[in-house]
Design a protein around this motif. Structure first.
Motif, mmCIF file in Angstrom:
data_model
loop_
_atom_site.group_PDB
_atom_site.id
_atom_site.type_symbol
_atom_site.label_atom_id
_atom_site.label_comp_id
_atom_site.label_asym_id
_atom_site.label_seq_id
_atom_site.Cartn_x
_atom_site.Cartn_y
_atom_site.Cartn_z
ATOM 1 N N PHE A 151 0.827 -1.226 -0.216
ATOM 2 C CA PHE A 151 0.157 0.033 0.068
ATOM 3 C C PHE A 151 0.912 1.193 -0.058
ATOM 4 C CE2 PHE A 151 -2.478 3.512 2.016
ATOM 5 C CZ PHE A 151 -3.526 3.582 1.239
ATOM 6 N N TYR A 152 1.848 1.363 0.925
ATOM 7 C CA TYR A 152 2.712 2.584 0.964
ATOM 8 C C TYR A 152 3.529 2.547 -0.399
ATOM 9 C CZ TYR A 152 1.566 3.348 5.741
ATOM 10 O OH TYR A 152 0.751 3.390 6.998
ATOM 11 N N ARG A 153 3.974 1.457 -0.830
ATOM 12 C CA ARG A 153 4.838 1.732 -2.013
ATOM 13 C C ARG A 153 3.950 2.147 -3.147
ATOM 14 N NH1 ARG A 153 5.285 -3.782 -4.881
ATOM 15 N NH2 ARG A 153 3.329 -3.284 -5.391
ATOM 16 N N GLU A 154 2.653 1.713 -3.154
ATOM 17 C CA GLU A 154 1.937 2.266 -4.434
ATOM 18 C C GLU A 154 1.332 3.498 -4.223
ATOM 19 O OE1 GLU A 154 2.157 0.788 -7.228
ATOM 20 O OE2 GLU A 154 3.097 -1.141 -6.483
ATOM 21 N N TYR A 155 1.123 4.049 -3.041
ATOM 22 C CA TYR A 155 0.610 5.090 -2.543
ATOM 23 C C TYR A 155 1.522 6.268 -2.538
ATOM 24 C CZ TYR A 155 -2.325 8.758 -0.448
ATOM 25 O OH TYR A 155 -3.058 10.106 -0.227
ATOM 26 N N PHE A 156 2.655 6.114 -2.099
ATOM 27 C CA PHE A 156 3.721 7.101 -2.077
ATOM 28 C C PHE A 156 4.437 6.940 -3.254
ATOM 29 C CE2 PHE A 156 2.303 6.752 2.650
ATOM 30 C CZ PHE A 156 1.945 7.974 2.604
ATOM 31 N N GLY A 157 4.734 5.834 -3.948
ATOM 32 C CA GLY A 157 5.363 5.813 -4.925
ATOM 33 C C GLY A 157 7.138 5.631 -4.595
ATOM 34 N N ASP A 158 7.159 5.166 -3.257
ATOM 35 C CA ASP A 158 8.742 5.447 -2.713
ATOM 36 C C ASP A 158 9.213 3.948 -2.882
ATOM 37 O OD1 ASP A 158 10.733 5.584 -1.237
ATOM 38 O OD2 ASP A 158 9.820 7.237 0.350
ATOM 39 N N ARG A 159 10.570 4.052 -3.499
ATOM 40 C CA ARG A 159 11.154 2.824 -3.498
ATOM 41 C C ARG A 159 11.728 2.097 -2.321
ATOM 42 N NH1 ARG A 159 14.124 2.769 -9.422
ATOM 43 N NH2 ARG A 159 13.107 4.681 -10.358
ATOM 44 N N LYS A 160 11.851 2.917 -1.361
ATOM 45 C CA LYS A 160 12.246 2.227 -0.092
ATOM 46 C C LYS A 160 11.088 1.106 0.209
ATOM 47 C CE LYS A 160 10.161 5.268 3.404
ATOM 48 N NZ LYS A 160 10.303 6.300 4.332
ATOM 49 N N PHE A 161 9.926 1.233 -0.088
ATOM 50 C CA PHE A 161 9.012 0.283 0.121
ATOM 51 C C PHE A 161 9.010 -0.933 -0.919
ATOM 52 C CE2 PHE A 161 7.048 4.003 2.066
ATOM 53 C CZ PHE A 161 7.352 3.501 3.266
ATOM 54 N N ASP A 162 10.051 -1.300 -1.732
ATOM 55 C CA ASP A 162 10.151 -2.318 -2.692
ATOM 56 C C ASP A 162 10.259 -3.693 -1.913
ATOM 57 O OD1 ASP A 162 11.352 -4.414 -4.513
ATOM 58 O OD2 ASP A 162 12.180 -2.636 -5.666
ATOM 59 N N ILE A 163 9.234 -4.572 -2.264
ATOM 60 C CA ILE A 163 8.996 -5.724 -1.657
ATOM 61 C C ILE A 163 10.337 -6.609 -1.817
ATOM 62 C CG2 ILE A 163 7.589 -7.679 -1.475
ATOM 63 C CD1 ILE A 163 6.149 -5.113 -0.699
ATOM 64 N N GLN A 164 10.909 -6.819 -2.999
ATOM 65 C CA GLN A 164 11.840 -7.722 -3.229
ATOM 66 C C GLN A 164 13.246 -7.320 -2.396
ATOM 67 O OE1 GLN A 164 9.577 -7.122 -5.657
ATOM 68 N NE2 GLN A 164 9.080 -9.301 -5.245
ATOM 69 N N LYS A 165 13.345 -6.068 -2.385
ATOM 70 C CA LYS A 165 14.449 -5.453 -1.770
ATOM 71 C C LYS A 165 14.396 -5.557 -0.030
ATOM 72 C CE LYS A 165 15.919 -2.444 -5.351
ATOM 73 N NZ LYS A 165 16.157 -1.167 -5.691
ATOM 74 N N ASN A 166 13.115 -5.778 0.482
ATOM 75 C CA ASN A 166 12.882 -5.638 1.838
ATOM 76 C C ASN A 166 12.550 -6.976 2.617
ATOM 77 O OD1 ASN A 166 13.151 -2.656 2.960
ATOM 78 N ND2 ASN A 166 12.034 -2.594 0.840
ATOM 79 N N PHE A 167 12.108 -7.927 1.637
ATOM 80 C CA PHE A 167 11.774 -9.103 2.197
ATOM 81 C C PHE A 167 12.395 -10.359 1.286
ATOM 82 C CE2 PHE A 167 8.350 -6.168 3.057
ATOM 83 C CZ PHE A 167 7.960 -6.661 4.619
ATOM 84 N N SER A 168 12.632 -11.303 1.947
ATOM 85 C CA SER A 168 13.096 -12.669 1.454
ATOM 86 C C SER A 168 11.924 -13.336 0.767
ATOM 87 C CB SER A 168 14.267 -13.355 2.407
ATOM 88 O OG SER A 168 13.095 -14.116 3.001
ATOM 89 N N GLU A 169 12.280 -14.256 -0.141
ATOM 90 C CA GLU A 169 11.265 -15.013 -0.739
ATOM 91 C C GLU A 169 10.523 -15.949 0.592
ATOM 92 O OE1 GLU A 169 9.806 -15.323 -3.862
ATOM 93 O OE2 GLU A 169 11.035 -13.631 -4.526
#
Length: 166
Positions: free
Chosen positions: A12-30
């Motif tokens: 939600f935050y990634r899409e709403y704010f368009g912020d790369r710091k909320f990139d799922i693949q960079k912040n969470f492992s598979e």
């Protein structure tokens, strides 16, 4: 934010704010993503956030447009399995709010169906509830599209003049 392992909030935050710091693949492992999806309880999420599963026409509160069922999205009378459903949710800001929700799937006759869900005709408490429902049902039962692409885009539409001739 990552400490609570809430991937839905991250999306939600990634899409709403368009912020790369909320990139799922960079912040969470598979493994973290798989575990989150496995533990995701759509019913509990909906209850905690007081989100409706049924949405009705603004001018006729008895005419159901959308409902979210475990394995299906019901759009008017069509029941569309989440596993074949592609969706796109966009938000445009041009001195006002214009939401866009589009779905696409292949029906029993092998025809590609593309439909726009007219969000301004749907009775809603808050506009982002539909977006959240699409995220959680897509994660749990669908193609997991929200893990990989931006669906909620904020942008200004530019003013265009179309020539009369040419």
């Amino acid at each position: 934010m990552k400490s609570n392992k809430n991937i839905v909030s991250f999306i939600f935050y990634r899409e709403y704010f368009g912020d790369r710091k909320f990139d799922i693949q960079k912040n969470f492992s598979e493994k973290e993503i798989e575990d989150f999806i496995e533990r995701l309880d759509c019913e509990e999420f909906i209850l905690k956030n007081k989100i409706s599963l049924e949405y009705f026409y603004v001018k006729n509160k008895n005419y159901k447009i959308l409902s979210f069922e475990k394995d299906y999205l019901k759009h008017y009378t069509r029941r569309i399995p989440w596993e074949i459903l592609s969706w796109k949710y966009s938000f445009y800001d041009n001195e006002g709010v214009n939401e866009y929700l589009g779905i696409e799937y292949i029906n029993e006759d092998n025809e590609t169906i593309k439909e726009e869900i007219l969000t301004d005709r749907i009775e809603q408490k808050t506009s982002f509830h539909l977006f959240l429902l699409f995220i959680i049902y897509d994660l749990k039962f669908g193609k997991k599209l929200s893990l990989h692409r931006g669906f909620y885009t904020k942008q200004k539409k530019s003013f265009e003049i179309h020539p009369l001739y040419g």
